[in-house]
Design a protein around this motif. Structure first.
Motif, mmCIF file in Angstrom:
data_model
loop_
_atom_site.group_PDB
_atom_site.id
_atom_site.type_symbol
_atom_site.label_atom_id
_atom_site.label_comp_id
_atom_site.label_asym_id
_atom_site.label_seq_id
_atom_site.Cartn_x
_atom_site.Cartn_y
_atom_site.Cartn_z
ATOM 1 N N UNK A 281 10.035 21.911 -7.353
ATOM 2 C CA UNK A 281 9.916 21.723 -8.677
ATOM 3 C C UNK A 281 10.359 22.783 -9.440
ATOM 4 N N UNK A 282 11.212 22.344 -10.339
ATOM 5 C CA UNK A 282 11.801 23.155 -11.323
ATOM 6 C C UNK A 282 11.487 22.892 -12.685
ATOM 7 N N UNK A 283 11.094 23.872 -13.807
ATOM 8 C CA UNK A 283 10.837 23.466 -15.039
ATOM 9 C C UNK A 283 11.787 24.098 -15.939
ATOM 10 N N UNK A 284 11.916 23.856 -17.008
ATOM 11 C CA UNK A 284 12.521 24.328 -17.949
ATOM 12 C C UNK A 284 12.884 23.137 -19.320
ATOM 13 N N UNK A 285 13.686 23.803 -20.277
ATOM 14 C CA UNK A 285 14.103 22.617 -21.180
ATOM 15 C C UNK A 285 15.734 22.608 -21.210
ATOM 16 N N UNK A 286 16.386 23.633 -20.448
ATOM 17 C CA UNK A 286 17.632 23.815 -20.864
ATOM 18 C C UNK A 286 18.386 23.438 -19.461
ATOM 19 N N UNK A 287 19.401 22.359 -19.699
ATOM 20 C CA UNK A 287 19.803 21.765 -18.242
ATOM 21 C C UNK A 287 20.833 22.955 -17.745
ATOM 22 N N UNK A 288 21.389 23.682 -18.491
ATOM 23 C CA UNK A 288 22.447 24.404 -17.758
ATOM 24 C C UNK A 288 21.690 25.716 -16.994
ATOM 25 N N UNK A 289 20.364 26.011 -17.351
ATOM 26 C CA UNK A 289 19.835 27.066 -16.706
ATOM 27 C C UNK A 289 19.002 26.332 -15.420
ATOM 28 N N UNK A 290 18.738 25.121 -15.493
ATOM 29 C CA UNK A 290 18.095 24.496 -14.487
ATOM 30 C C UNK A 290 19.138 24.055 -13.412
ATOM 31 N N UNK A 291 20.517 23.609 -13.786
ATOM 32 C CA UNK A 291 21.481 23.554 -12.855
ATOM 33 C C UNK A 291 21.807 24.857 -11.930
ATOM 34 N N UNK A 292 21.688 26.037 -12.674
ATOM 35 C CA UNK A 292 22.024 27.224 -12.000
ATOM 36 C C UNK A 292 20.853 27.537 -10.937
ATOM 37 N N UNK A 293 19.695 27.366 -11.471
ATOM 38 C CA UNK A 293 18.434 27.377 -10.432
ATOM 39 C C UNK A 293 18.684 26.609 -9.340
ATOM 40 N N UNK A 294 18.899 25.240 -9.231
ATOM 41 C CA UNK A 294 18.825 24.263 -8.438
ATOM 42 C C UNK A 294 20.283 24.578 -7.391
ATOM 43 N N UNK A 295 21.319 25.021 -8.029
ATOM 44 C CA UNK A 295 22.178 25.398 -7.191
ATOM 45 C C UNK A 295 22.123 26.562 -6.130
ATOM 46 N N UNK A 296 21.273 27.520 -7.000
ATOM 47 C CA UNK A 296 20.954 28.793 -6.346
ATOM 48 C C UNK A 296 20.211 28.692 -4.936
ATOM 49 N N UNK A 297 19.011 27.601 -5.269
ATOM 50 C CA UNK A 297 18.465 27.369 -4.035
ATOM 51 C C UNK A 297 19.099 26.616 -2.960
ATOM 52 N N UNK A 298 19.829 25.747 -3.508
ATOM 53 C CA UNK A 298 20.720 24.791 -2.403
ATOM 54 C C UNK A 298 21.531 25.929 -1.397
ATOM 55 N N UNK A 299 22.134 26.845 -2.353
ATOM 56 C CA UNK A 299 23.072 27.840 -1.624
ATOM 57 C C UNK A 299 22.274 28.437 -0.687
ATOM 58 N N UNK A 300 21.084 29.058 -1.198
ATOM 59 C CA UNK A 300 20.201 29.875 -0.199
ATOM 60 C C UNK A 300 19.864 29.133 1.090
#
Lengths: 456, 456
Positions: free
Chosen positions: B245-264
């Motif tokens: 689960x990721x939360x937030x209202x800004x899609x660019x921040x969310x995109x970075x979060x998701x990419x970061x976890x996928x990369x890890x």
């Protein structure tokens, strides 16, 4: 007027509760214990038979005394695999309206805060049909599963259980006042915060702040079941229990046990008639006695003697694999004698290990055992109640659901005809109301839990 | 081809999960949360809507930061009263065949041995439809309910969670081999004792001997859900979680979060496409946008601003009652900024407490918020998935079951028409098979739990 009797079905969320080896019988359905439908069908059957409750036993470890190994328990499926007892209750409640559910849970290894919420949730979902079988756990492996290098001794387990009960009584009875939930839609107030209290329990074993997470359920404290055989256990039962299990094969010993607990309850101000006593029952019924005996003979051929020795091993601490037939159990004479008393009627004392081994090679177990017609079984039930002051029986299944189907189709009508068993469920929403023909699902004021109530 | 999306319903066994105050709306049925039928009806509705799961949140304490008191939480029923999340699952499984159930349970306060058996029992009863939402608990009152004088710090909670997972992986994956249960009726052997193992875990927080009490269920380890936002949380999610689960209202921040976890996840050998990301969704749908906006206006009139500040208080640690409108939150700038990012889109930083307070006076929450026609909502869902690499949404109920009924009757058909949401459930018995269109309900070999398997 003859005493009205109560009936619980005695089950466990596993393949083989006490009928070791019977899972291999072609008519036994207990292999379906992992399926919801096994439980919903069983609950519907019991409600058709007007049973008080389905009682669900539990253990938190493996029986590994016999042969100093876990192997025989696994081979014979003696209470392993065993699934959680509470999770099968809500679907059974969904298909029934009156049947109670007694869930076993240990005070030794789970935390009272989460446990109290689970029981409140069950009491909400079942609309007040929950009982709790309080156990302190006696299997060393259970201690090892929960991080203890050795088991607490018997008296310390009871000391901890006393504090555990104090905590859950505070949560169930004292945290939310009766009129705390006001559901005031106009002013948008669901609960009145002045009537919801932290419990601030600070004890030897537990520190619990609260408040309880659940709003009050119909019974608040579930109906309390307990099996007390030791003197510490009997005192605990006299103080807390509403239903008590006693085992044995000798009615005069059982009568003394029951009288002793009733007397102790009276001494601390409880109504002794309010405590209901149960013993296990194995009843194999036929149209004729010959038919019943023939049925029993076939059932017995599936019985696992090894399974019985596994249970005896962890139940008593004695590994029969380590003794020769002509030897005697070592240990304090009282202890050895009480074991003999539990496991067979009119046993000569001391008994050789060979004699004990022989006595275990039988489905009879430690309670009433009857093979015969419905009339003969009903006679025996009534006779035991008269002789011992018992209130009812925990009906064990030899094969499931066959044993209960036979009992409900043949023995229950006979008991109803005699006026000693209900034809319809008593009035009342909750299990406690029906158990006592009372007009409240709440514990009486004389119960020790009542002192934690905080009312205006 | 457009990415297929997944949908969870986002619920809690209580009156007010995140839609504070809406319990007072005349059409809201959540006051029936104590009734089995509320849950069985909801489950049937979700299965009609082809939802992936019903996700059940949980807390183990009261929100008492706001106003330094428990009172506002109780008045507004902000996640109290709240009942146990696991016990409502079996009756819902009884009335459905495909819907998954994600149960929240904390690694901080319950013992892994009993917890592992509860999850195995649920996986058996649901025939492999169970997921576990792993949380570490962040409410100080929860710590006080379980005997701790203060909460463990964030990193220690994660360290304990790592060991908790090691224990349950050993129980679920390593204790019983695949062919341990042989059910040999001729030789009366249910389990082969050579293939059932003690786990003998000796760690910093837990000592657990085993074996696991449950035989293997279809999925063994439930599908693992987790919400990781801190760097420690993201690393934990990358290692263990199958749904994040990721939360937030800004899609660019969310995109970075998701990419970061996928990369890890990829760095430690896991398939990053196998991790599914979800964000909360508030969708209010109408035949026209005007109708939807009018509907939202009425719903909003029931919203409790105080309830939102209660949640904010314990979620962030800031008691807004203690600040004036023109002041600023005190604390490290990063921390204050991350709070602003979670709670409103394109927020100027720093924001005054008055501005934060104002932003909380709204049902939108911390995810996607859309009010409009089915077409507009479907457009937004697809746009967010494209912009962020999300896999799906946790649909929040504003009123229950009205919000989900509208969504299922109006939005789901639009998504199905576009080919981005299933018209029928995928093949496969278990939830994990359907989630990945896989031919096994078991965790892949690349998951860290797989190393505890003990196979021939």
């Amino acid at each position: 007027m003859a005493k009205k009797l109560h009936l619980n079905a005695f089950e466990m969320n596993c393949l083989g509760h006490l009928s070791h080896g019977l899972w291999a019988h072609p008519a036994d359905q207990r292999w379906r214990y992992k399926d919801l439908s096994y439980w919903t069908e069983l609950a519907a059957l019991l409600e058709r038979g007007k049973f008080d409750t389905l009682f669900i036993a539990d253990v938190l470890g493996i029986y590994d005394v016999y042969g100093n190994s876990k192997d025989a328990a696994l081979r014979n499926a003696v209470q392993i695999p065993a699934n959680d007892p509470a999770l099968i209750v809500p679907p059974m409640a969904h298909v029934t309206n009156h049947l109670g559910f007694a869930v076993t849970s240990s005070t030794s290894y789970e935390h009272p805060f989460a446990f109290a919420r689970r029981m409140s949730t069950l009491d909400h979902l079942t609309k007040g049909r929950i009982a709790w079988n309080i156990v302190t756990s006696y299997l060393p492996n259970a201690a090892h599963n929960f991080g203890y290098s050795e088991m607490m001794n018997h008296d310390e387990r009871y000391e901890l259980a006393e504090e555990f009960l104090e905590v859950v009584y505070k949560l169930w009875e004292g945290s939310w006042e009766d009129n705390a939930v006001i559901i005031d839609k106009n002013n948008r107030i669901y609960s009145d915060p002045n009537k919801v209290h932290k419990i601030e329990h600070n004890g030897k074993y537990f520190n619990v702040q609260g408040p309880h997470m659940s709003e009050p359920s119909l019974q608040r404290t579930p109906v309390l079941y307990q099996a007390g055989t030791s003197s510490r256990g009997k005192a605990f039962a006299a103080r807390h229990a509403e239903c008590v299990f006693v085992t044995g094969t000798d009615t005069s010993i059982m009568k003394r046990q029951i009288a002793d607990i009733r007397r102790q309850a009276e001494e601390i101000g409880r109504d002794p008639s309010k405590i209901k006593f149960f013993t296990p029952l194995v009843a194999v019924v036929g149209e004729t006695r010959e038919e019943a005996e023939q049925k029993m003979k076939v059932l017995s051929s599936y019985y696992s003697h090894e399974g019985a020795m596994v249970l005896f091993g962890s139940g008593t601490g004695y590994d029969l694999a380590a003794y020769s037939d002509d030897s005697y159990l070592e240990g304090p004479r009282n202890h050895v004698q009480s074991i003999a008393e539990r496991f067979s009627k009119n046993a000569p004392n001391p008994r050789t290990v060979g004699e004990i081994r022989q006595s275990l090679n039988h489905l009879r177990g430690t309670g009433l055992y009857v093979v015969g017609t419905a009339t003969e079984i009903a006679d025996q039930l009534q006779q035991w109640i008269e002789e011992t002051d018992l209130d009812g029986f925990n009906v064990r299944q030899v094969i499931s659901p066959g044993t209960l189907e036979d009992f409900i189709d043949l023995v229950v009508p006979e008991l109803q005809k005699r006026g000693v068993f209900r034809k319809e469920y008593e009035e009342g929403t909750t299990f406690r109301e029906r158990l006592y023909s009372a007009d409240s699902g709440r514990l009486p004021d004389s119960h020790p839990a009542a002192k934690y109530r905080r009312q205006a």
